[in-house]
Design an enzyme around this catalytic site. Structure first.
Site, short mmCIF file in Angstrom:
data_model
loop_
_atom_site.label_atom_id
_atom_site.label_comp_id
_atom_site.label_asym_id
_atom_site.label_seq_id
_atom_site.Cartn_x
_atom_site.Cartn_y
_atom_site.Cartn_z
N GLU A 132 0.50 -7.19 -1.90
CA GLU A 132 0.46 -8.64 -2.07
C GLU A 132 -0.31 -9.01 -3.33
O GLU A 132 0.14 -9.85 -4.12
CB GLU A 132 -0.20 -9.29 -0.86
N ASP A 157 5.26 -9.67 2.73
CA ASP A 157 4.73 -10.68 1.81
C ASP A 157 4.55 -10.11 0.41
O ASP A 157 4.91 -10.74 -0.58
CB ASP A 157 3.43 -11.30 2.34
#
Length: 159
Positions: A84, A143
């Protein structure tokens, strides 16, 4: 850049280098922004914060030559890198790139790191790499994967 693309506004284009150099300062019909600062002040503040973020979080420690990673401070992850954070770094380098900084070089170095830690079964980045460069987990994180994919799309438009 994203706001310009989504709003269908034609951004400023350079003859060479970035197609959408920071700052764009595009007026678009949606959203709000402060009225107690000039656009120039907001651009200067954002550039300053980006420079601060870059000096704190981007590192070549634990990287192969030509790579760069987003560093997690020890209070969060003992200097590890997570997908991320790597995705955020890629997006920021695209958005902040202009003829006076290293946005393109940062993007390329960050992406080389991502490529080295792709999982063989799916091609996505391992979600956690230890500070010494060992894969700390053999799973990906959606994500982080989405951030990386979005950065690649934006980089395609930028360069």
């Amino acid at each position: 850049l994203a706001a310009a693309l989504l709003a269908g506004v034609a951004p400023t284009v350079q003859a060479a280098g970035e197609n959408y150099p920071f700052p764009q300062s595009i007026t678009y019909p949606h959203g709000i922004k402060p009225t107690n600062y000039t656009q120039a002040q907001m651009n200067t503040d954002l550039q300053s914060k980006y420079n601060q973020w870059r000096s704190l979080y981007l590192t070549t420690n634990g990287c192969a030559p030509g790579e760069m990673r987003v560093y997690c401070y020890p209070t969060y992850g003992e200097g590890q890198t997570i997908s991320e954070g790597q995705g955020y770094g890629l997006v920021l380098s695209v958005y902040m790139a202009n003829g006076t900084n290293t946005g393109r070089e940062d993007f390329d170095a960050l992406y080389r790191y991502v490529q080295r830690y792709r999982l063989p079964d799916c091609g996505l980045m391992s979600w956690k790499i230890s500070a010494d460069g060992l894969t700390a987990d053999t799973w990906s994180a959606p994500d982080g994967d989405i951030d990386i994919a979005f950065a690649l799309v934006m980089a395609h438009r930028q360069w």
